[in-house]
Scaffold this motif. Structure first.
Motif, PDB file in Angstrom:
ATOM      1  N   PHE A   1       0.818  -1.208   0.000  1.00  0.00           N
ATOM      2  CA  PHE A   1       0.000   0.000   0.000  1.00  0.00           C
ATOM      3  C   PHE A   1       0.855   1.263   0.000  1.00  0.00           C
ATOM      4  O   PHE A   1       0.448   2.299  -0.538  1.00  0.00           O
ATOM      5  N   GLY A   2       2.044   1.172   0.587  1.00  0.00           N
ATOM      6  CA  GLY A   2       2.963   2.298   0.493  1.00  0.00           C
ATOM      7  C   GLY A   2       3.410   2.530  -0.938  1.00  0.00           C
ATOM      8  O   GLY A   2       3.484   3.674  -1.409  1.00  0.00           O
ATOM      9  N   LEU A   3       3.693   1.439  -1.650  1.00  0.00           N
ATOM     10  CA  LEU A   3       4.062   1.542  -3.062  1.00  0.00           C
ATOM     11  C   LEU A   3       2.914   2.097  -3.895  1.00  0.00           C
ATOM     12  O   LEU A   3       3.111   2.945  -4.767  1.00  0.00           O
ATOM     13  N   SER A   4       1.710   1.606  -3.633  1.00  0.00           N
ATOM     14  CA  SER A   4       0.567   2.046  -4.434  1.00  0.00           C
ATOM     15  C   SER A   4       0.261   3.522  -4.206  1.00  0.00           C
ATOM     16  O   SER A   4      -0.101   4.253  -5.139  1.00  0.00           O
ATOM     17  N   ALA A   5       0.408   3.986  -2.962  1.00  0.00           N
ATOM     18  CA  ALA A   5       0.192   5.407  -2.690  1.00  0.00           C
ATOM     19  C   ALA A   5       1.222   6.254  -3.424  1.00  0.00           C
ATOM     20  O   ALA A   5       0.890   7.306  -3.992  1.00  0.00           O
ATOM     21  N   ALA A   6       2.474   5.785  -3.449  1.00  0.00           N
ATOM     22  CA  ALA A   6       3.517   6.515  -4.171  1.00  0.00           C
ATOM     23  C   ALA A   6       3.210   6.545  -5.664  1.00  0.00           C
ATOM     24  O   ALA A   6       3.418   7.567  -6.339  1.00  0.00           O
ATOM     25  N   ALA A   7       2.711   5.414  -6.203  1.00  0.00           N
ATOM     26  CA  ALA A   7       2.365   5.365  -7.625  1.00  0.00           C
ATOM     27  C   ALA A   7       1.241   6.345  -7.947  1.00  0.00           C
ATOM     28  O   ALA A   7       1.301   7.080  -8.945  1.00  0.00           O
ATOM     29  N   GLN A   8       0.213   6.372  -7.113  1.00  0.00           N
ATOM     30  CA  GLN A   8      -0.897   7.296  -7.339  1.00  0.00           C
ATOM     31  C   GLN A   8      -0.444   8.748  -7.227  1.00  0.00           C
ATOM     32  O   GLN A   8      -0.844   9.604  -8.028  1.00  0.00           O
ATOM     33  N   ASN A   9       0.394   9.029  -6.253  1.00  0.00           N
ATOM     34  CA  ASN A   9       0.884  10.393  -6.073  1.00  0.00           C
ATOM     35  C   ASN A   9       1.734  10.857  -7.251  1.00  0.00           C
ATOM     36  O   ASN A   9       1.870  12.067  -7.483  1.00  0.00           O
ATOM     37  N   THR A  10       2.274   9.872  -7.995  1.00  0.00           N
ATOM     38  CA  THR A  10       3.110  10.205  -9.146  1.00  0.00           C
ATOM     39  C   THR A  10       2.295  10.246 -10.433  1.00  0.00           C
ATOM     40  O   THR A  10       2.817  10.590 -11.491  1.00  0.00           O
ATOM     41  N   GLY A  11       1.012   9.887 -10.359  1.00  0.00           N
ATOM     42  CA  GLY A  11       0.151  10.012 -11.527  1.00  0.00           C
ATOM     43  C   GLY A  11      -0.425   8.725 -12.073  1.00  0.00           C
ATOM     44  O   GLY A  11      -1.228   8.761 -13.021  1.00  0.00           O
ATOM     45  N   ALA A  12      -0.057   7.574 -11.517  1.00  0.00           N
ATOM     46  CA  ALA A  12      -0.625   6.312 -11.994  1.00  0.00           C
ATOM     47  C   ALA A  12      -2.100   6.212 -11.606  1.00  0.00           C
ATOM     48  O   ALA A  12      -2.498   6.644 -10.523  1.00  0.00           O
ATOM     49  N   ARG A  13      -2.893   5.630 -12.498  1.00  0.00           N
ATOM     50  CA  ARG A  13      -4.312   5.397 -12.223  1.00  0.00           C
ATOM     51  C   ARG A  13      -4.496   3.930 -11.846  1.00  0.00           C
ATOM     52  O   ARG A  13      -4.194   3.038 -12.640  1.00  0.00           O
ATOM     53  N   LEU A  14      -4.982   3.691 -10.634  1.00  0.00           N
ATOM     54  CA  LEU A  14      -5.146   2.329 -10.122  1.00  0.00           C
ATOM     55  C   LEU A  14      -6.625   2.046  -9.925  1.00  0.00           C
ATOM     56  O   LEU A  14      -7.337   2.842  -9.303  1.00  0.00           O
ATOM     57  N   PHE A  15      -7.079   0.871 -10.430  1.00  0.00           N
ATOM     58  CA  PHE A  15      -8.493   0.522 -10.370  1.00  0.00           C
ATOM     59  C   PHE A  15      -8.686  -0.829  -9.682  1.00  0.00           C
ATOM     60  O   PHE A  15      -7.917  -1.768  -9.902  1.00  0.00           O
ATOM     61  N   GLN A  16      -9.719  -0.941  -8.856  1.00  0.00           N
ATOM     62  CA  GLN A  16     -10.080  -2.199  -8.214  1.00  0.00           C
ATOM     63  C   GLN A  16     -11.407  -2.703  -8.786  1.00  0.00           C
ATOM     64  O   GLN A  16     -12.098  -1.998  -9.519  1.00  0.00           O
ATOM     65  N   HIS A  17     -11.750  -3.963  -8.456  1.00  0.00           N
ATOM     66  CA  HIS A  17     -12.975  -4.593  -8.961  1.00  0.00           C
ATOM     67  C   HIS A  17     -13.088  -4.381 -10.477  1.00  0.00           C
ATOM     68  O   HIS A  17     -14.182  -4.125 -10.995  1.00  0.00           O
ATOM     69  N   SER A  18     -11.963  -4.521 -11.163  1.00  0.00           N
ATOM     70  CA  SER A  18     -11.923  -4.251 -12.608  1.00  0.00           C
ATOM     71  C   SER A  18     -11.148  -5.350 -13.324  1.00  0.00           C
ATOM     72  O   SER A  18     -10.056  -5.123 -13.865  1.00  0.00           O
ATOM     73  N   PRO A  19     -11.684  -6.581 -13.333  1.00  0.00           N
ATOM     74  CA  PRO A  19     -10.962  -7.671 -13.996  1.00  0.00           C
ATOM     75  C   PRO A  19     -10.898  -7.464 -15.510  1.00  0.00           C
ATOM     76  O   PRO A  19     -11.898  -7.092 -16.136  1.00  0.00           O
ATOM     77  N   VAL A  20      -9.737  -7.685 -16.073  1.00  0.00           N
ATOM     78  CA  VAL A  20      -9.601  -7.640 -17.529  1.00  0.00           C
ATOM     79  C   VAL A  20     -10.087  -8.983 -18.064  1.00  0.00           C
ATOM     80  O   VAL A  20      -9.488 -10.025 -17.806  1.00  0.00           O
ATOM     81  N   GLN A  21     -11.151  -8.943 -18.812  1.00  0.00           N
ATOM     82  CA  GLN A  21     -11.775 -10.168 -19.306  1.00  0.00           C
ATOM     83  C   GLN A  21     -11.313 -10.539 -20.704  1.00  0.00           C
ATOM     84  O   GLN A  21     -11.413 -11.696 -21.107  1.00  0.00           O
ATOM     85  N   ARG A  22     -10.824  -9.558 -21.439  1.00  0.00           N
ATOM     86  CA  ARG A  22     -10.391  -9.841 -22.811  1.00  0.00           C
ATOM     87  C   ARG A  22      -9.363  -8.799 -23.243  1.00  0.00           C
ATOM     88  O   ARG A  22      -9.457  -7.627 -22.906  1.00  0.00           O
ATOM     89  N   ILE A  23      -8.350  -9.285 -23.966  1.00  0.00           N
ATOM     90  CA  ILE A  23      -7.346  -8.408 -24.560  1.00  0.00           C
ATOM     91  C   ILE A  23      -7.446  -8.574 -26.073  1.00  0.00           C
ATOM     92  O   ILE A  23      -7.271  -9.674 -26.595  1.00  0.00           O
ATOM     93  N   LYS A  24      -7.718  -7.501 -26.742  1.00  0.00           N
ATOM     94  CA  LYS A  24      -7.852  -7.531 -28.203  1.00  0.00           C
ATOM     95  C   LYS A  24      -6.709  -6.732 -28.834  1.00  0.00           C
ATOM     96  O   LYS A  24      -6.483  -5.582 -28.474  1.00  0.00           O
ATOM     97  N   GLU A  25      -5.992  -7.378 -29.747  1.00  0.00           N
ATOM     98  CA  GLU A  25      -4.929  -6.663 -30.452  1.00  0.00           C
ATOM     99  C   GLU A  25      -5.549  -5.785 -31.531  1.00  0.00           C
ATOM    100  O   GLU A  25      -6.394  -6.225 -32.312  1.00  0.00           O
TER     101      GLU A  25
END
Length: 439
Positions: free
Chosen positions: A196-220
């Protein structure tokens, strides 16, 4: 998503009563909705994914991370908290025979650098992770195992300390052990606080983090990928897969047969008194594990609770979970009999991931340009998973990593009996159990 265990393994049952959940609340990441774009998408919100997100965001990359459940839900939020050398099940000698001396040495260098990276991140971001222990101690479970440790100490390249059986009591490491070997690299921590310390640092640096968001398909799609979740889609240039033991066989299809999830189960006691610690003769803050193939790992934590874990669970159901928890308690009492009357307050299970080559994979996914993955840390993902994120961040930017990136981890063979790998595990575990008994 297609996974190789029953749904129970990926539900709340195994992780119910996890001690780390009581030590720090999970951050509230939003759920991904709508149609958006980013430079890089990361699938998986554990050590590898969050480390990748942090290092990409620090480089100014627009990054979005997708966690199927809640922060810290998977192995990164329920492991034993050992930040140490490891990540492979191959000895250095076996790795050198298989991959060459230079590649094996490069991997060994990366193990040490991984521990250093975690320490530097904790210091740089002021993460209060309850760290302790001066390296880790490997304890011999038999006389033959101790003989092997003496050989390791004789030929060790680094600064190690050999402990004969008569030394253990004075070190506060008493138990049914035949000696030990301490490597002064590594430390214990609260994995959930670190994550959680890492994730807070990532968010503070601009990363967008999402929960309850399973990737169901990857399309090229031209020049990148389109990721689909239950409530949205994201168009990106690059994808990093960081799902480890909680991977799906078809996200992406390349993963099929390249990992074997295996269960590890952990317990934590109530805080022990000084008298109880003296009665057992275990007073050290040193994190330790034994030489069994199906190993035990244990440590006295800063609040004087004792953590004890083991490999060995093979099935996934409420009945199987009750069975492995009973077995774990039996093993704990066998190794630390003075604590039979000490109450165990928490017990839980999670999945580690094993690779066909018995080494991690950290690299570009073959036949999928602009896709990268990190997985198969063999139960040592605190350091190696975090390190993988650092390497993957470089690779996703077409940069040659400035930290050791061994050829050993740049290939992920598929198991030749991939569809039967769950059926083979009981045979392999039975073989190792016999070896542990007779060793």
């Amino acid at each position: 998503m297609r996974r190789i265990y029953p749904d129970y393994a990926y539900g709340d049952g195994p992780r119910n009563n996890c001690w780390w959940d009581e030590t720090v609340p999970a951050p509230m990441w939003p759920t991904f909705e709508g149609a958006h774009t980013a430079d890089v998408a990361i699938i998986g919100g554990g050590f590898t994914g969050v480390s990748t997100a942090l290092h990409l965001a620090e480089a100014g990359v627009d990054v979005a991370l997708f966690e199927a459940e809640t922060p810290g839900w998977g192995a990164s939020g329920r492991n034993g908290g050992f930040c140490c050398l490891g990540g492979t099940k191959l000895s250095h000698a076996a790795m050198a025979r298989r991959h060459g001396d230079a590649a094996a040495q490069c991997y060994a260098d990366s193990e040490a650098q991984a521990v250093t990276l975690v320490r530097s991140l904790i210091n740089r971001h002021n993460i209060q992770a309850d760290i302790h222990s001066n390296g880790e101690t490997l304890l011999a479970h038999s006389a033959r195992a101790m003989s092997d440790l003496r050989k390791q100490a004789r030929f060790a390249a680094g600064d190690v300390s050999l402990h004969e059986p008569e030394d253990l009591s004075a070190l506060g490491l008493s138990g049914p052990f035949f000696g030990g070997l301490t490597t002064p690299i590594g430390f214990g921590l609260n994995p959930r606080k670190f994550l959680f310390g890492l994730s807070a640092a990532a968010q503070n640096t601009g990363a967008r983090l999402f929960q309850h968001s399973p990737v169901q398909r990857i399309k090229e799609v031209p020049h990148g990928f389109e990721l689909h979740t239950p409530n949205g889609q994201l168009r990106v240039k690059r994808v990093v897969v960081a799902t480890n033991g909680y991977s799906s066989e078809d996200v992406p299809d390349w993963l099929r047969g390249r990992y074997v999830p295996s269960q590890s189960t952990v317990l934590v006691t109530r805080p022990l008194t000084d008298e109880e610690l003296q009665a057992q003769g275990w007073t050290s803050d040193q994190m330790a594990y034994d030489t069994r193939h199906l190993l035990h790992y244990f440590r006295l934590m800063p609040d004087r609770r004792f953590l004890f874990g083991m490999r060995g669970g093979l099935m996934s159901s409420p009945t199987a979970e009750r069975r492995i928890r009973r077995q774990l308690l039996q093993h704990f009492h066998r190794l630390f009999p003075a604590w039979k009357s000490v109450s165990v307050t928490n017990m839980w299970s999670g999945l580690v991931s094993i690779g066909a080559g018995l080494t991690p994979f950290i690299g570009a996914v073959p036949s999928h340009p602009r896709m990268f993955a990190g997985l198969n840390y063999h139960g040592n993902g605190v350091a190696m998973g975090t390190y993988a994120g650092r390497l993957l961040a470089d690779l996703a930017q077409d940069r040659t990593p400035d930290l050791p990136h061994s050829p050993v981890v740049q290939r992920a063979p598929r198991l030749p009996i991939a569809p039967l790998r769950r059926a083979v595990l009981p045979i392999a575990y039975g073989y190792y159990a016999v070896k542990d008994f007779s060793f």
